[in-house]
Design a protein around this motif. Structure first.
Motif, PDB file in Angstrom:
ATOM      1  N   ARG A  62      -0.802   2.679  14.322  1.00 52.88           N
ATOM      2  CA  ARG A  62      -1.507   2.502  13.179  1.00 52.88           C
ATOM      3  C   ARG A  62      -2.690   3.237  13.244  1.00 52.88           C
ATOM      4  NH1 ARG A  62      -1.824  -2.723  12.974  1.00 52.88           N
ATOM      5  NH2 ARG A  62      -3.810  -2.855  14.336  1.00 52.88           N
ATOM      6  N   SER A  63      -3.398   3.453  14.466  1.00 53.65           N
ATOM      7  CA  SER A  63      -4.762   4.119  14.826  1.00 53.65           C
ATOM      8  C   SER A  63      -4.497   5.498  14.421  1.00 53.65           C
ATOM      9  CB  SER A  63      -5.086   3.921  16.261  1.00 53.65           C
ATOM     10  OG  SER A  63      -5.511   2.612  16.755  1.00 53.65           O
ATOM     11  N   GLU A  64      -3.362   6.047  15.153  1.00 53.42           N
ATOM     12  CA  GLU A  64      -3.326   7.681  14.938  1.00 53.42           C
ATOM     13  C   GLU A  64      -3.082   8.020  13.606  1.00 53.42           C
ATOM     14  OE1 GLU A  64       0.271   8.440  17.355  1.00 53.42           O
ATOM     15  OE2 GLU A  64      -0.939   8.004  19.337  1.00 53.42           O
ATOM     16  N   PHE A  65      -2.255   7.044  12.849  1.00 46.11           N
ATOM     17  CA  PHE A  65      -1.673   7.300  11.178  1.00 46.11           C
ATOM     18  C   PHE A  65      -2.982   7.499  10.566  1.00 46.11           C
ATOM     19  CE2 PHE A  65      -0.546   5.998   6.960  1.00 46.11           C
ATOM     20  CZ  PHE A  65       0.407   6.950   6.784  1.00 46.11           C
ATOM     21  N   ALA A  66      -3.859   6.477  10.775  1.00 43.76           N
ATOM     22  CA  ALA A  66      -5.152   6.410   9.829  1.00 43.76           C
ATOM     23  C   ALA A  66      -6.070   7.147  10.184  1.00 43.76           C
ATOM     24  CB  ALA A  66      -5.764   4.985  10.088  1.00 43.76           C
ATOM     25  N   VAL A  67      -6.255   7.747  11.677  1.00 44.90           N
ATOM     26  CA  VAL A  67      -7.344   8.506  11.933  1.00 44.90           C
ATOM     27  C   VAL A  67      -6.952   9.899  11.603  1.00 44.90           C
ATOM     28  CG1 VAL A  67      -8.134  10.013  14.045  1.00 44.90           C
ATOM     29  CG2 VAL A  67      -8.234   7.050  14.001  1.00 44.90           C
ATOM     30  N   GLU A  68      -5.940  10.308  11.559  1.00 44.11           N
ATOM     31  CA  GLU A  68      -5.473  11.747  11.414  1.00 44.11           C
ATOM     32  C   GLU A  68      -5.532  11.996   9.644  1.00 44.11           C
ATOM     33  OE1 GLU A  68      -1.226  14.187  10.542  1.00 44.11           O
ATOM     34  OE2 GLU A  68      -1.398  12.663  12.327  1.00 44.11           O
ATOM     35  N   ARG A  69      -5.411  10.924   8.882  1.00 44.25           N
ATOM     36  CA  ARG A  69      -5.498  11.344   7.310  1.00 44.25           C
ATOM     37  C   ARG A  69      -6.895  11.051   7.107  1.00 44.25           C
ATOM     38  NH1 ARG A  69      -0.666  10.732   9.242  1.00 44.25           N
ATOM     39  NH2 ARG A  69       1.168  11.265   8.015  1.00 44.25           N
ATOM     40  N   VAL A  70      -7.374  10.257   7.577  1.00 43.30           N
ATOM     41  CA  VAL A  70      -9.079   9.889   7.048  1.00 43.30           C
ATOM     42  C   VAL A  70      -9.857  10.843   7.685  1.00 43.30           C
ATOM     43  CG1 VAL A  70     -11.095   8.498   7.183  1.00 43.30           C
ATOM     44  CG2 VAL A  70      -8.898   7.353   6.790  1.00 43.30           C
ATOM     45  N   ARG A  71      -9.816  11.554   8.826  1.00 43.73           N
ATOM     46  CA  ARG A  71     -10.703  12.457   9.044  1.00 43.73           C
ATOM     47  C   ARG A  71     -10.186  13.698   8.316  1.00 43.73           C
ATOM     48  NH1 ARG A  71     -13.253  11.844  14.117  1.00 43.73           N
ATOM     49  NH2 ARG A  71     -13.632  14.208  14.240  1.00 43.73           N
ATOM     50  N   ALA A  72      -9.195  14.026   8.035  1.00 46.87           N
ATOM     51  CA  ALA A  72      -8.801  15.330   7.393  1.00 46.87           C
ATOM     52  C   ALA A  72      -9.340  15.189   5.903  1.00 46.87           C
ATOM     53  CB  ALA A  72      -7.234  15.548   7.101  1.00 46.87           C
ATOM     54  N   ALA A  73      -9.362  13.924   5.429  1.00 51.16           N
ATOM     55  CA  ALA A  73      -9.753  13.860   3.880  1.00 51.16           C
ATOM     56  C   ALA A  73     -11.431  13.925   4.133  1.00 51.16           C
ATOM     57  CB  ALA A  73      -9.510  12.457   3.498  1.00 51.16           C
ATOM     58  N   VAL A  74     -12.054  13.513   4.745  1.00 47.66           N
ATOM     59  CA  VAL A  74     -13.625  13.569   4.993  1.00 47.66           C
ATOM     60  C   VAL A  74     -13.989  14.759   5.167  1.00 47.66           C
ATOM     61  CG1 VAL A  74     -15.371  12.769   6.640  1.00 47.66           C
ATOM     62  CG2 VAL A  74     -13.986  10.997   5.796  1.00 47.66           C
ATOM     63  N   ASP A  96       0.796  -1.561  -0.101  1.00 43.48           N
ATOM     64  CA  ASP A  96      -0.012   0.024   0.097  1.00 43.48           C
ATOM     65  C   ASP A  96       0.866   1.312  -0.258  1.00 43.48           C
ATOM     66  OD1 ASP A  96      -2.330  -1.574  -0.117  1.00 43.48           O
ATOM     67  OD2 ASP A  96      -2.570  -1.239   2.145  1.00 43.48           O
ATOM     68  N   ALA A  97       1.899   1.286   0.840  1.00 45.17           N
ATOM     69  CA  ALA A  97       2.779   2.434   0.792  1.00 45.17           C
ATOM     70  C   ALA A  97       3.354   2.874  -0.647  1.00 45.17           C
ATOM     71  CB  ALA A  97       4.136   1.996   1.570  1.00 45.17           C
ATOM     72  N   GLY A  98       3.919   1.798  -1.462  1.00 47.03           N
ATOM     73  CA  GLY A  98       4.356   2.029  -2.699  1.00 47.03           C
ATOM     74  C   GLY A  98       3.160   2.466  -3.716  1.00 47.03           C
ATOM     75  N   GLN A  99       2.136   1.807  -3.457  1.00 42.55           N
ATOM     76  CA  GLN A  99       1.273   1.933  -4.576  1.00 42.55           C
ATOM     77  C   GLN A  99       0.091   3.167  -4.405  1.00 42.55           C
ATOM     78  OE1 GLN A  99      -1.259  -1.783  -5.016  1.00 42.55           O
ATOM     79  NE2 GLN A  99      -2.487  -0.900  -6.647  1.00 42.55           N
ATOM     80  N   PHE A 100      -0.148   3.393  -3.236  1.00 39.40           N
ATOM     81  CA  PHE A 100      -1.209   4.391  -2.740  1.00 39.40           C
ATOM     82  C   PHE A 100      -0.997   5.633  -2.062  1.00 39.40           C
ATOM     83  CE2 PHE A 100      -3.793   0.387  -2.684  1.00 39.40           C
ATOM     84  CZ  PHE A 100      -4.354   0.426  -3.893  1.00 39.40           C
ATOM     85  N   SER A 148       6.406  11.604   2.630  1.00 41.42           N
ATOM     86  CA  SER A 148       6.074  11.390   4.017  1.00 41.42           C
ATOM     87  C   SER A 148       5.288  10.331   4.168  1.00 41.42           C
ATOM     88  CB  SER A 148       5.898  12.662   4.480  1.00 41.42           C
ATOM     89  OG  SER A 148       4.725  13.161   3.985  1.00 41.42           O
ATOM     90  N   ASP A 149       4.179  10.107   3.521  1.00 39.09           N
ATOM     91  CA  ASP A 149       3.029   9.294   3.899  1.00 39.09           C
ATOM     92  C   ASP A 149       3.591   8.076   3.574  1.00 39.09           C
ATOM     93  OD1 ASP A 149       0.835  10.593   4.619  1.00 39.09           O
ATOM     94  OD2 ASP A 149       0.367  11.089   2.796  1.00 39.09           O
ATOM     95  N   ARG A 150       4.247   7.711   2.218  1.00 29.52           N
ATOM     96  CA  ARG A 150       4.999   6.660   2.169  1.00 29.52           C
ATOM     97  C   ARG A 150       5.887   6.164   3.092  1.00 29.52           C
ATOM     98  NH1 ARG A 150       7.760   5.836  -3.787  1.00 29.52           N
ATOM     99  NH2 ARG A 150       5.570   6.064  -4.306  1.00 29.52           N
ATOM    100  N   ALA A 151       6.655   7.032   3.633  1.00 25.68           N
ATOM    101  CA  ALA A 151       7.567   6.707   4.719  1.00 25.68           C
ATOM    102  C   ALA A 151       7.159   6.165   6.072  1.00 25.68           C
ATOM    103  CB  ALA A 151       8.675   7.867   4.915  1.00 25.68           C
ATOM    104  N   ALA A 152       5.845   7.094   6.449  1.00 27.15           N
ATOM    105  CA  ALA A 152       5.117   6.694   7.582  1.00 27.15           C
ATOM    106  C   ALA A 152       4.712   5.369   7.529  1.00 27.15           C
ATOM    107  CB  ALA A 152       4.099   7.746   7.840  1.00 27.15           C
ATOM    108  N   LEU A 153       3.793   4.976   6.426  1.00 31.72           N
ATOM    109  CA  LEU A 153       3.355   3.670   6.131  1.00 31.72           C
ATOM    110  C   LEU A 153       4.429   2.747   6.259  1.00 31.72           C
ATOM    111  CD1 LEU A 153       0.472   2.552   6.092  1.00 31.72           C
ATOM    112  CD2 LEU A 153       0.679   2.246   3.731  1.00 31.72           C
ATOM    113  N   SER A 154       5.474   2.961   5.700  1.00 34.83           N
ATOM    114  CA  SER A 154       6.638   1.875   5.840  1.00 34.83           C
ATOM    115  C   SER A 154       7.137   1.608   7.287  1.00 34.83           C
ATOM    116  CB  SER A 154       7.672   2.312   4.681  1.00 34.83           C
ATOM    117  OG  SER A 154       7.217   2.553   3.426  1.00 34.83           O
ATOM    118  N   GLU A 155       7.087   2.677   8.007  1.00 36.53           N
ATOM    119  CA  GLU A 155       7.345   2.468   9.300  1.00 36.53           C
ATOM    120  C   GLU A 155       6.523   1.912  10.220  1.00 36.53           C
ATOM    121  OE1 GLU A 155       8.848   5.273  13.059  1.00 36.53           O
ATOM    122  OE2 GLU A 155       8.374   6.383  11.253  1.00 36.53           O
ATOM    123  N   LEU A 156       5.113   1.983   9.760  1.00 35.84           N
ATOM    124  CA  LEU A 156       4.154   0.843  10.352  1.00 35.84           C
ATOM    125  C   LEU A 156       4.343  -0.367  10.017  1.00 35.84           C
ATOM    126  CD1 LEU A 156       0.784   3.074  10.092  1.00 35.84           C
ATOM    127  CD2 LEU A 156       2.365   2.789  12.201  1.00 35.84           C
TER     128      LEU A 156
END
Length: 214
Positions: free
Chosen positions: A132-144, A28-32, A37-45
């Motif tokens: 994982r929660s903090e990462f997903a919540v921050e980005r999804v809430r901002a997008a919504v 997902d990090a590489g594809q989406f 910075s998002d790629r790096a953060a998801l890779s860290e997870l």
């Protein structure tokens, strides 16, 4: 019930769940990921998930079990779940990592509650999802917030994830009765505890959905 087989099954499915989560997050990090910075953060997870896999693998070895043999019965079901729930974009990938994976890990936590404390502590450590929660919540809430109609689509996606996760769990339980029995015996002959179990699972899922704003 042979509890040792149940423990090996629990650790086996958890080990493969963590290994497959590492692979999924890396993909997902590489594809989406929309930014580097998002790629790096998801890779860290993803690296964190691999660390969890190593903890469970080492515990299996300590218990005298072969990790490959312990994981093998669950490869088809978990790979099937990932195939059936392949995200089509960044936000779907985040919701899957948080909501879809979360409900499966909740079941593993419940199954471990009445085992040896060292096993229960290990499972609790491995299924913890704060980063994982903090990462997903921050980005999804901002997008919504930026695109409110996206909330409805993501809510439908989350329901599909949960449905597929429950189907996957049924397949695993049918194939590995010792694992299913760990959960059953924890609430055996106690209707109140069964109700509390499902209340806990429902509450955790509700909290995740609310945190995402969907």
């Amino acid at each position: 019930m042979n509890e040792s087989l149940g423990v090996a099954d629990l650790l086996g499915v958890l080990a493969y769940a963590e290994l497959s989560a590492f692979l999924q997050l890396t993909e997902d990090a590489g594809q989406f990921a929309p930014t580097l910075s998002d790629r790096a953060a998801l890779s860290e997870l993803a690296v964190s998930e691999f660390g969890h896999f190593q903890l469970v693998r080492d515990k299996l070895i300590e218990l005298g079990a072969d990790p490959d043999q312990a994981m093998a019965p669950f490869v088809e079901a978990l790979d099937g779940w990932h195939t059936q729930t392949r995200p089509s974009g960044w936000l779907e990938a985040l919701v899957k990592a948080y909501v879809g994976t979360g409900i499966a890990l909740d079941f593993y936590r419940e199954a471990a509650r009445h085992l040896d404390p060292s096993i229960a502590r290990l499972v609790d450590e491995v299924v913890a999802d704060q980063e994982r929660s903090e990462f997903a919540v921050e980005r999804v809430r901002a997008a919504v917030a930026a695109d409110p109609p996206a909330a409805g689509k993501l809510a439908l996606w989350a329901r599909r994830l949960v449905g597929e996760a429950l189907s996957q769990g049924q397949r695993v339980a049918a194939a590995r009765p010792e694992l299913a029995q760990l959960l059953v015996e924890a609430v055996a002959d106690d209707q109140a505890e069964i109700s509390r179990l499902f209340a806990r699972l429902t509450e955790q899922h509700g909290k995740r959905m609310a945190a995402l704003g969907i």
